[in-house]
Design an enzyme around this catalytic site. Structure first.
Site, PDB file in Angstrom:
ATOM      1  N   ASP A 163       4.312   0.728  11.916  1.00 11.07           N
ATOM      2  CA  ASP A 163       3.357  -0.207  11.656  1.00 11.07           C
ATOM      3  C   ASP A 163       2.980  -1.113  11.723  1.00 11.07           C
ATOM      4  O   ASP A 163       1.648  -1.999  12.221  1.00 11.07           O
ATOM      5  CB  ASP A 163       2.666   0.034   9.831  1.00 11.07           C
ATOM      6  CG  ASP A 163       2.129   1.579   9.603  1.00 11.07           C
ATOM      7  OD1 ASP A 163       2.469   2.345  10.325  1.00 11.07           O
ATOM      8  OD2 ASP A 163       2.691   1.683   8.346  1.00 11.07           O
ATOM      9  N   LYS A 183       0.883  -1.473  -0.182  1.00  9.26           N
ATOM     10  CA  LYS A 183      -0.034  -0.022  -0.272  1.00  9.26           C
ATOM     11  C   LYS A 183       0.814   0.784  -0.517  1.00  9.26           C
ATOM     12  O   LYS A 183       0.939   2.337  -0.955  1.00  9.26           O
ATOM     13  CB  LYS A 183      -0.675   0.024   1.172  1.00  9.26           C
ATOM     14  CG  LYS A 183      -1.822   1.430   2.077  1.00  9.26           C
ATOM     15  CD  LYS A 183      -2.037   1.310   3.013  1.00  9.26           C
ATOM     16  CE  LYS A 183      -2.267   2.704   3.888  1.00  9.26           C
ATOM     17  NZ  LYS A 183      -0.707   2.517   4.778  1.00  9.26           N
ATOM     18  N   ASN A 184       2.083   1.273   0.797  1.00  6.65           N
ATOM     19  CA  ASN A 184       2.528   2.881   0.710  1.00  6.65           C
ATOM     20  C   ASN A 184       3.977   3.122  -0.046  1.00  6.65           C
ATOM     21  O   ASN A 184       3.909   3.476  -0.189  1.00  6.65           O
ATOM     22  CB  ASN A 184       3.281   2.303   2.220  1.00  6.65           C
ATOM     23  CG  ASN A 184       1.930   2.826   4.042  1.00  6.65           C
ATOM     24  OD1 ASN A 184       1.759   2.774   3.346  1.00  6.65           O
ATOM     25  ND2 ASN A 184       3.246   2.481   4.699  1.00  6.65           N
ATOM     26  N   ARG A 230      -8.299  -0.427   4.779  1.00  7.56           N
ATOM     27  CA  ARG A 230      -8.297   1.254   3.802  1.00  7.56           C
ATOM     28  C   ARG A 230      -6.391  -0.104   3.734  1.00  7.56           C
ATOM     29  O   ARG A 230      -6.298   0.633   2.394  1.00  7.56           O
ATOM     30  CB  ARG A 230      -7.741   2.308   4.885  1.00  7.56           C
ATOM     31  CG  ARG A 230      -8.606   3.216   5.414  1.00  7.56           C
ATOM     32  CD  ARG A 230      -8.358   3.689   5.979  1.00  7.56           C
ATOM     33  NE  ARG A 230      -7.111   4.888   5.735  1.00  7.56           N
ATOM     34  CZ  ARG A 230      -6.201   5.042   5.771  1.00  7.56           C
ATOM     35  NH1 ARG A 230      -6.668   5.432   7.246  1.00  7.56           N
ATOM     36  NH2 ARG A 230      -5.545   5.754   5.864  1.00  7.56           N
ATOM     37  N   ARG A 266       0.451  15.537  13.322  1.00  3.14           N
ATOM     38  CA  ARG A 266       1.200  14.658  11.738  1.00  3.14           C
ATOM     39  C   ARG A 266       0.973  15.623  10.881  1.00  3.14           C
ATOM     40  O   ARG A 266       0.311  16.334  10.015  1.00  3.14           O
ATOM     41  CB  ARG A 266       0.378  13.468  10.999  1.00  3.14           C
ATOM     42  CG  ARG A 266       0.119  13.012  12.105  1.00  3.14           C
ATOM     43  CD  ARG A 266      -0.464  11.459  11.550  1.00  3.14           C
ATOM     44  NE  ARG A 266       0.593  10.453  10.101  1.00  3.14           N
ATOM     45  CZ  ARG A 266      -0.082   9.730   9.607  1.00  3.14           C
ATOM     46  NH1 ARG A 266      -1.337   8.864   9.964  1.00  3.14           N
ATOM     47  NH2 ARG A 266       0.802   8.855   8.378  1.00  3.14           N
ATOM     48  N   CYS A 279      -5.261   8.013   9.432  1.00  5.76           N
ATOM     49  CA  CYS A 279      -5.158   7.464  11.046  1.00  5.76           C
ATOM     50  C   CYS A 279      -4.458   8.260  12.150  1.00  5.76           C
ATOM     51  O   CYS A 279      -4.099   9.421  11.856  1.00  5.76           O
ATOM     52  CB  CYS A 279      -3.963   6.394  11.089  1.00  5.76           C
ATOM     53  SG  CYS A 279      -4.968   4.856  10.358  1.00  5.76           S
ATOM     54  N   ARG A 294      -4.186  10.216   4.641  1.00  8.55           N
ATOM     55  CA  ARG A 294      -2.722  11.003   4.833  1.00  8.55           C
ATOM     56  C   ARG A 294      -1.980  11.028   3.334  1.00  8.55           C
ATOM     57  O   ARG A 294      -1.696  12.155   2.550  1.00  8.55           O
ATOM     58  CB  ARG A 294      -1.934  10.346   5.931  1.00  8.55           C
ATOM     59  CG  ARG A 294      -0.902  10.949   5.685  1.00  8.55           C
ATOM     60  CD  ARG A 294      -0.345  12.108   6.304  1.00  8.55           C
ATOM     61  NE  ARG A 294       0.870  12.566   7.024  1.00  8.55           N
ATOM     62  CZ  ARG A 294       1.271  13.722   7.367  1.00  8.55           C
ATOM     63  NH1 ARG A 294       0.562  14.627   8.040  1.00  8.55           N
ATOM     64  NH2 ARG A 294       2.374  13.900   7.375  1.00  8.55           N
TER      65      ARG A 294
HETATM   66  C1  UD1 Z   1       4.773   6.499   5.874  1.00  6.48           C
HETATM   67  C2  UD1 Z   1       3.445   5.441   6.060  1.00  6.48           C
HETATM   68  C3  UD1 Z   1       2.755   4.616   6.783  1.00  6.48           C
HETATM   69  C4  UD1 Z   1       4.077   4.229   8.456  1.00  6.48           C
HETATM   70  C5  UD1 Z   1       5.057   5.889   8.546  1.00  6.48           C
HETATM   71  C6  UD1 Z   1       6.170   5.655   9.308  1.00  6.48           C
HETATM   72  C7  UD1 Z   1       2.753   5.941   3.742  1.00  6.48           C
HETATM   73  C8  UD1 Z   1       1.454   6.299   2.998  1.00  6.48           C
HETATM   74  N1  UD1 Z   1       2.325   6.352   5.209  1.00  6.48           N
HETATM   75  O1  UD1 Z   1       3.404   7.765   6.794  1.00  6.48           O
HETATM   76  O2  UD1 Z   1       2.005   3.794   6.593  1.00  6.48           O
HETATM   77  O3  UD1 Z   1       3.577   4.280   9.592  1.00  6.48           O
HETATM   78  O4  UD1 Z   1       5.056   6.402   6.572  1.00  6.48           O
HETATM   79  O5  UD1 Z   1       6.698   4.727   8.683  1.00  6.48           O
HETATM   80  O6  UD1 Z   1       3.850   5.575   3.576  1.00  6.48           O
HETATM   81  N2  UD1 Z   1       6.067  14.577  10.456  1.00  6.48           N
HETATM   82  C9  UD1 Z   1       6.404  15.797  10.779  1.00  6.48           C
HETATM   83  N3  UD1 Z   1       6.751  17.271   9.215  1.00  6.48           N
HETATM   84  C10 UD1 Z   1       5.964  16.616   8.191  1.00  6.48           C
HETATM   85  C11 UD1 Z   1       6.304  15.020   8.344  1.00  6.48           C
HETATM   86  C12 UD1 Z   1       6.019  14.119   8.934  1.00  6.48           C
HETATM   87  O7  UD1 Z   1       6.194  15.940  11.964  1.00  6.48           O
HETATM   88  O8  UD1 Z   1       6.052  17.076   7.397  1.00  6.48           O
HETATM   89  C13 UD1 Z   1       6.319  13.657  12.114  1.00  6.48           C
HETATM   90  C14 UD1 Z   1       5.056  12.823  12.562  1.00  6.48           C
HETATM   91  O9  UD1 Z   1       4.442  13.287  12.451  1.00  6.48           O
HETATM   92  C15 UD1 Z   1       6.023  11.498  12.182  1.00  6.48           C
HETATM   93  C16 UD1 Z   1       6.779  11.551  11.613  1.00  6.48           C
HETATM   94  O10 UD1 Z   1       7.028  13.182  11.329  1.00  6.48           O
HETATM   95  O11 UD1 Z   1       5.628  11.670  13.911  1.00  6.48           O
HETATM   96  C17 UD1 Z   1       7.301  10.499  10.753  1.00  6.48           C
HETATM   97  O12 UD1 Z   1       5.682  10.374   9.751  1.00  6.48           O
HETATM   98  P1  UD1 Z   1       6.162  10.015   8.275  1.00  6.48           P
HETATM   99  O13 UD1 Z   1       7.705   9.267   7.651  1.00  6.48           O
HETATM  100  O14 UD1 Z   1       6.367  11.583   7.404  1.00  6.48           O
HETATM  101  O15 UD1 Z   1       5.413   9.454   8.170  1.00  6.48           O
HETATM  102  P2  UD1 Z   1       3.991   9.118   6.621  1.00  6.48           P
HETATM  103  O16 UD1 Z   1       4.380   9.446   5.643  1.00  6.48           O
HETATM  104  O17 UD1 Z   1       2.752   9.974   7.200  1.00  6.48           O
END
Ligand code: UD1
Length: 443
Positions: free
Chosen positions: A304, A19-20, A396, A118, A113, A89
């Site tokens: 995850d 999915k990711n 999802r 986030r 989620c 997201r």
């Molecule tokens: C992706 C995955 C999700 C997984 C996560 C961490 C997808 C679609 N989803 O989510 O399943 O749990 O990686 O491996 O690929 N953050 C900030 N600012 C930003 C972006 C992120 O502060 O602009 C923080 C987030 O709040 C979180 C951390 O960084 O605490 C990691 O998030 P991130 O790696 O961005 O996760 P996602 O890309 O949302």
């Protein structure tokens, strides 16, 4: 979802694409001037929501068997519809491709989620460095780059998976060279780079913390099979381990599962590689405690997988501690664990599990996608019937998890479905669930 626990799971599973990996690649198809074929795309609600966004942006989309075909169509709108944006997201992945395609994008804050705050500040800071201007009106964001995006050097303040992917998508068609430092190293980041390179992008270093990208004016289309889903893999291993069962994972990338394998091995499972793309697990009747597990950015234990693995250890002989360094509220499933008779306690980012002799079926409710799958793994160990409400979360990321579990011998079905829709209650052929057919290219 209804589950009748106490059955030892046994069998084999052909893993679906991740999915990711699929979700950012779907958004990246907007960057392509030619058609894209995504092989064996799983039918997830997040995929359906992505298709709604692509159609709004003017793409033509069609299923051909298990493949998804995408091609540029009429000029779309720069405003993305609120419903699908709020549902996941991954709508954040549309920012950069839309800027390239339309020079502007308007959307509300992406949903997904609720695992704690986030923000999307790293995505926006990086895009600003490349020439995009953001304007907020309440929750409505307008991002524009009337003169296009240009290459830049940018250091991510933390290795965000999504922000790394956003900035890669921005850079492949920006003017000049981009250097991303502190980038995420997840296999799905590498997979997005592989897709973009198949379409003609120049990318170097994906999978390390520094990525160089030379922008190109045009990208072609590509036919691509995304990497297999390591979180579905972890869920299947956890389900087998929870029931003292045995399972073979096919079409898997064992390297991506190393931290998960390490934890299950600590619990007493025997796990063996069978050639380059298969893994077998044989679980003891009762697991030993997992000890301390810290989830973090790749190559650490995946966040995850933390709830689903934790679920397998609810009835272990010793204690287990799962700490998540990525999200503040990863363990929303703990209330459901307790309702099933587990001895689970959340302290901040830590989930503590004390050994429970046995679990008893109960009515529980999913709080998020992986937490929902974790409740399914817990219910497989419980005596009698369990009902998981809000199980739409599970769709999802897993498509039909009940059918997947049935293919291993579990009794699981969707409430409200007809007998026929839930057919194959005892055991369906694994090949029927994730077909092996059609141009598989193993990573
Ligand atoms: C992706 C995955 C999700 C997984 C996560 C961490 C997808 C679609 N989803 O989510 O399943 O749990 O990686 O491996 O690929 N953050 C900030 N600012 C930003 C972006 C992120 O502060 O602009 C923080 C987030 O709040 C979180 C951390 O960084 O605490 C990691 O998030 P991130 O790696 O961005 O996760 P996602 O890309 O949302």
């Amino acid at each position: 979802m209804k589950i009748w626990g106490g059955v030892r799971l046994e069998g084999e599973v052909w893993l679906p694409p991740a999915k990711n990996s699929v979700l950012p690649i779907l958004a990246a198809s907007l960057l392509c001037d030619g058609p894209v074929r995504l092989r064996q795309t799983p039918r997830l609600t997040d995929v359906e929501n992505s298709l709604a966004l692509l159609r709004a942006a003017g793409m033509r989309t069609a299923w051909e068997g298990e493949d998804l075909l995408l091609a540029p169509g009429r000029a779309g709108k720069s405003a993305l519809p609120d419903g699908p944006v709020r549902a996941m997201r991954s709508s954040v992945f549309y920012l950069a491709p839309m800027l390239h395609r339309m020079g502007e994008v308007r959307m509300t804050m992406p949903g997904g989620c609720r695992l704690g705050p986030r923000p999307i500040d790293i995505h926006l800071e990086g895009l600003a460095c490349m020439g995009a201007a953001a304007e907020w009106k309440g929750e409505q964001l307008t991002l524009s780059a009337p003169r296009g995006l240009y290459g830049a050097e940018f250091s991510l303040r933390l290795p965000s998976v999504g922000a790394t992917e956003t900035l890669m998508m921005a850079a492949v068609k920006a003017k000049g060279i981009t250097v991303l430092r502190g980038a995420a190293r997840e296999p799905e980041v590498v997979d997005l780079a592989r897709f973009l390179m198949a379409a003609g992008a120049h990318i170097c270093g994906a999978g390390t913390s520094t990525i160089w990208i030379q922008g190109r004016e045009r990208l072609s289309g590509a036919a691509f099979r995304p990497v297999t889903d390591r979180i579905v893999a972890a869920t299947v291993l956890a389900a087998a381990a929870a029931t003292g069962g045995s399972v073979t994972l096919r079409r898997c990338v064992p390297e991506h599962l190393e931290p998960v394998v390490e934890v299950l091995t600590r619990g007493g499972c025997r796990i063996r590689r069978e050639g380059p793309a298969a893994l077998t697990l044989a679980a003891p009747a009762r697991l030993a405690g997992a000890g301390w597990v810290t989830a973090g950015a790749y190559p650490a234990f995946p966040t995850d997988a933390a709830p689903v693995l934790a679920a397998a250890f609810l009835t272990a002989e010793g204690p287990s501690y799962f700490e998540d360094t990525v999200f503040e509220h990863r363990f929303g499933c703990a209330a459901g664990f307790s309702a099933l008779g587990g001895r689970a306690k959340v302290r901040g980012r830590l989930l503590e599990l004390a050994p429970a002799e046995r679990l008893q079926g109960a009515a529980v409710s999913a709080a998020d996608l992986r937490g929902g799958a974790a409740l399914a793994v817990a219910a497989l160990q419980a005596q009698g019937e369990s009902t998981i409400a809000q199980a739409g979360y599970i769709r999802r990321g897993y498509g039909d998890l009940a059918a997947l579990l049935r293919s291993l011998g579990a009794r699981a079905e969707w409430e409200g479905k007809t007998e026929r829709e839930n057919e194959g209650k005892r055991r369906t052929k694994p090949e029927k669930y994730f077909s092996e057919a059609g141009g598989i290219s193993l990573p």
